[in-house]
Design a protein around this motif. Structure first.
Motif, PDB file in Angstrom:
ATOM      1  N   SER A   1       0.837  -1.214   0.000  1.00  0.00           N
ATOM      2  CA  SER A   1       0.000   0.000   0.000  1.00  0.00           C
ATOM      3  C   SER A   1       0.861   1.249   0.000  1.00  0.00           C
ATOM      4  O   SER A   1       0.422   2.324  -0.425  1.00  0.00           O
TER       5      SER A   1
ATOM      6  N   THR B   1       1.502   2.691  -3.469  1.00  0.00           N
ATOM      7  CA  THR B   1       0.240   3.088  -4.124  1.00  0.00           C
ATOM      8  C   THR B   1      -0.509   1.946  -4.797  1.00  0.00           C
ATOM      9  O   THR B   1      -1.328   2.185  -5.688  1.00  0.00           O
TER      10      THR B   1
ATOM     11  N   ALA C   1      -3.518  -0.431  -4.769  1.00  0.00           N
ATOM     12  CA  ALA C   1      -4.813  -0.311  -4.090  1.00  0.00           C
ATOM     13  C   ALA C   1      -5.258  -1.660  -3.528  1.00  0.00           C
ATOM     14  O   ALA C   1      -6.287  -2.215  -3.898  1.00  0.00           O
TER      15      ALA C   1
ATOM     16  N   TYR D   1      -4.545  -0.368   1.606  1.00  0.00           N
ATOM     17  CA  TYR D   1      -4.595   0.948   0.956  1.00  0.00           C
ATOM     18  C   TYR D   1      -6.033   1.468   0.923  1.00  0.00           C
ATOM     19  O   TYR D   1      -6.293   2.629   1.274  1.00  0.00           O
ATOM     20  N   ARG D   2      -6.956   0.616   0.501  1.00  0.00           N
ATOM     21  CA  ARG D   2      -8.356   1.058   0.411  1.00  0.00           C
ATOM     22  C   ARG D   2      -8.937   1.332   1.790  1.00  0.00           C
ATOM     23  O   ARG D   2      -9.750   2.243   1.964  1.00  0.00           O
TER      24      ARG D   2
ATOM     25  N   LYS E   1      -7.297   2.466   4.451  1.00  0.00           N
ATOM     26  CA  LYS E   1      -6.798   3.766   4.915  1.00  0.00           C
ATOM     27  C   LYS E   1      -7.484   4.908   4.178  1.00  0.00           C
ATOM     28  O   LYS E   1      -7.820   5.943   4.786  1.00  0.00           O
ATOM     29  N   ALA E   2      -7.683   4.734   2.872  1.00  0.00           N
ATOM     30  CA  ALA E   2      -8.343   5.784   2.093  1.00  0.00           C
ATOM     31  C   ALA E   2      -9.783   5.984   2.565  1.00  0.00           C
ATOM     32  O   ALA E   2     -10.251   7.127   2.708  1.00  0.00           O
ATOM     33  N   LEU E   3     -10.485   4.883   2.809  1.00  0.00           N
ATOM     34  CA  LEU E   3     -11.871   4.983   3.299  1.00  0.00           C
ATOM     35  C   LEU E   3     -11.923   5.619   4.680  1.00  0.00           C
ATOM     36  O   LEU E   3     -12.800   6.444   4.964  1.00  0.00           O
TER      37      LEU E   3
ATOM     38  N   ASP F   1      -9.823   7.711   6.014  1.00  0.00           N
ATOM     39  CA  ASP F   1      -9.554   9.157   5.906  1.00  0.00           C
ATOM     40  C   ASP F   1     -10.757   9.910   5.356  1.00  0.00           C
ATOM     41  O   ASP F   1     -11.028  11.046   5.763  1.00  0.00           O
ATOM     42  N   MET F   2     -11.489   9.260   4.457  1.00  0.00           N
ATOM     43  CA  MET F   2     -12.602   9.933   3.793  1.00  0.00           C
ATOM     44  C   MET F   2     -13.866   9.946   4.646  1.00  0.00           C
ATOM     45  O   MET F   2     -14.585  10.956   4.691  1.00  0.00           O
ATOM     46  N   THR F   3     -14.151   8.849   5.344  1.00  0.00           N
ATOM     47  CA  THR F   3     -15.423   8.705   6.055  1.00  0.00           C
ATOM     48  C   THR F   3     -15.306   8.866   7.564  1.00  0.00           C
ATOM     49  O   THR F   3     -16.318   9.076   8.240  1.00  0.00           O
TER      50      THR F   3
END
Length: 220
Positions: free
Chosen positions: A159, A162, A164, A168-169, A171-173, A175-177
């Motif tokens: 991850s 980069t 996915a 990785y997904r 952590k991205a989720l 951070d977003m939600t």
């Protein structure tokens, strides 16, 4: 974000994680078996090369190995896409640990089996492939299963270049939600389930090899 949508995104990442495992695991097995046998039976110059590979990849960080393959080697004319770099780094790293599995399994075959093969006038090749290897192979399966689980857990490193994957997904989720608890609870369960599937698969393989090849060898 609805929980069902979170699950869907995480499962997409899980497929990438499983793809990495499916590609890196055979590479690790080939490196472990190949360099393990070279360390045991090759002439000294080649044996030393095997030892260098083993000690280097066991003695340095898997993350730094990954960074070297992905970020540094392009400066020397060797470029890899992120997926290839991840597979190669993990395969080489876990393969180095696997060489000790091969060495230990070969050493675990009772000495009497070797002596019986010599008494029956088997050639060195016949002794290796007909007597020693079938018994050692069964002994390799449980520790190789442990290494496969270690490989699964190590996929989270990719991850950082980069890819996915599941981590990785997640952590991205997160951070977003900001739904950190729910997201990482699902990730924890998914990694655990994948590890159990690997463990069961290797146990089944061990039982099949034990029945098909037997542990007894000569004299039993």
């Amino acid at each position: 974000m609805p929980f069902g949508e979170i699950i869907s995104i995480l499962l997409e990442g899980a497929l990438v994680t499983l793809k990495i495992v499916a590609l890196a695991l055979p590479l690790a097995a080939v490196m472990a078996f190949g360099f393990g046998m070279l360390r045991l039976y090759a002439p000294k110059p080649i044996k030393y090369l095997a030892i260098i590979y083993i000690e280097f990849f066991r003695g340095t960080s898997a993350l730094i190995q990954l960074y070297w393959i992905y970020f540094v080697l392009p400066f020397f004319g060797f470029s890899f896409d992120a997926m290839t770099a991840g597979v190669v780094a993990l395969g080489l790293n876990i393969g180095a640990y696997g060489t000790e599995v091969v060495r230990g399994a070969m050493a675990s075959v009772p000495k009497g089996q070797y002596e019986a093969a010599v008494a029956l006038n088997f050639s060195s090749t016949q002794r290796l492939w007909r007597i020693l290897m079938p018994q050692a192979l069964v002994n390799m399966i449980p520790p190789f299963g442990n290494l496969a689980i270690e490989l699964l857990k190590a996929t989270s490193l990719v991850s950082l270049i980069t890819i996915a994957d599941l981590t990785y997904r997640a952590k991205a989720l997160a951070d977003m939600t900001l739904q950190v608890t729910e997201i990482f609870a699902v990730v924890l369960v998914l990694y655990f389930l994948f590890a159990q599937v690997l463990a069961i698969g290797f146990r089944v393989l061990e039982k099949k090899l034990s029945r098909g090849l037997g542990r007894g060898g000569l004299g039993q």
